[in-house]
Design a protein around this motif. Sequence first.
Motif, mmCIF file in Angstrom:
data_model
loop_
_atom_site.group_PDB
_atom_site.id
_atom_site.type_symbol
_atom_site.label_atom_id
_atom_site.label_comp_id
_atom_site.label_asym_id
_atom_site.label_seq_id
_atom_site.Cartn_x
_atom_site.Cartn_y
_atom_site.Cartn_z
ATOM 1 N N ASP A 79 0.816 -1.185 0.075
ATOM 2 C CA ASP A 79 0.040 -0.095 0.084
ATOM 3 C C ASP A 79 0.812 1.392 0.030
ATOM 4 O O ASP A 79 0.360 2.321 -0.412
ATOM 5 N N THR A 80 1.979 1.265 0.637
ATOM 6 C CA THR A 80 2.850 2.515 0.657
ATOM 7 C C THR A 80 4.303 2.145 0.345
ATOM 8 O O THR A 80 4.743 1.005 0.343
ATOM 9 N N PHE A 81 5.094 3.134 -0.141
ATOM 10 C CA PHE A 81 6.438 2.869 -0.323
ATOM 11 C C PHE A 81 7.078 2.644 0.886
ATOM 12 O O PHE A 81 8.150 1.690 0.994
ATOM 13 N N ALA A 82 6.663 3.077 2.236
ATOM 14 C CA ALA A 82 7.412 2.711 3.269
ATOM 15 C C ALA A 82 7.137 1.299 3.564
ATOM 16 O O ALA A 82 8.113 0.590 4.156
ATOM 17 N N ALA A 83 6.124 0.497 3.501
ATOM 18 C CA ALA A 83 5.692 -0.801 3.539
ATOM 19 C C ALA A 83 6.713 -1.743 2.731
ATOM 20 O O ALA A 83 7.100 -2.610 3.159
ATOM 21 N N ALA A 84 6.787 -1.103 1.338
ATOM 22 C CA ALA A 84 7.486 -1.784 0.505
ATOM 23 C C ALA A 84 8.893 -1.885 0.834
ATOM 24 O O ALA A 84 9.901 -2.963 0.644
ATOM 25 N N ARG A 85 9.538 -0.751 1.321
ATOM 26 C CA ARG A 85 10.794 -0.481 1.787
ATOM 27 C C ARG A 85 11.328 -1.365 2.820
ATOM 28 O O ARG A 85 12.227 -2.122 3.068
#
Length: 110
Positions: free
Chosen positions: A60-66
């Motif tokens: 859902d977010t760049f932060a979660a993917a990171r």
Amino acid sequence: MPCFDHAADAFGDPFALDKLPLPRPAAGYAVQMLGSDRLLDRRSGAFLPVRSPALAGLFDTFAAARQAAEAWVDGHCRTPAEHRLAIVPAAFDDVLERHVLIYGVLEEHP
């Protein structure tokens, strides 16, 4: 298990999907293994081909993917520079029933 200090741009510069001029709408962020069509699966933590019916590759977010990319590197690489991962915009095609790389990088290094 190592826990590396990852650079801010270790998996590409952070981006907001709604700010990108994409050729088709993105549904989320994906962690791609560069040089392949494989994405990090949220459930198993393994890289699966975009055509795999088991793949749940959208975050859902760049932060979660990171966070997921960092965890994978920490568990699979000897040094943080060893990885070949990038966070890319992706979608899911309901007709083809598979993930779609919108701006994926099929070369080994960007």
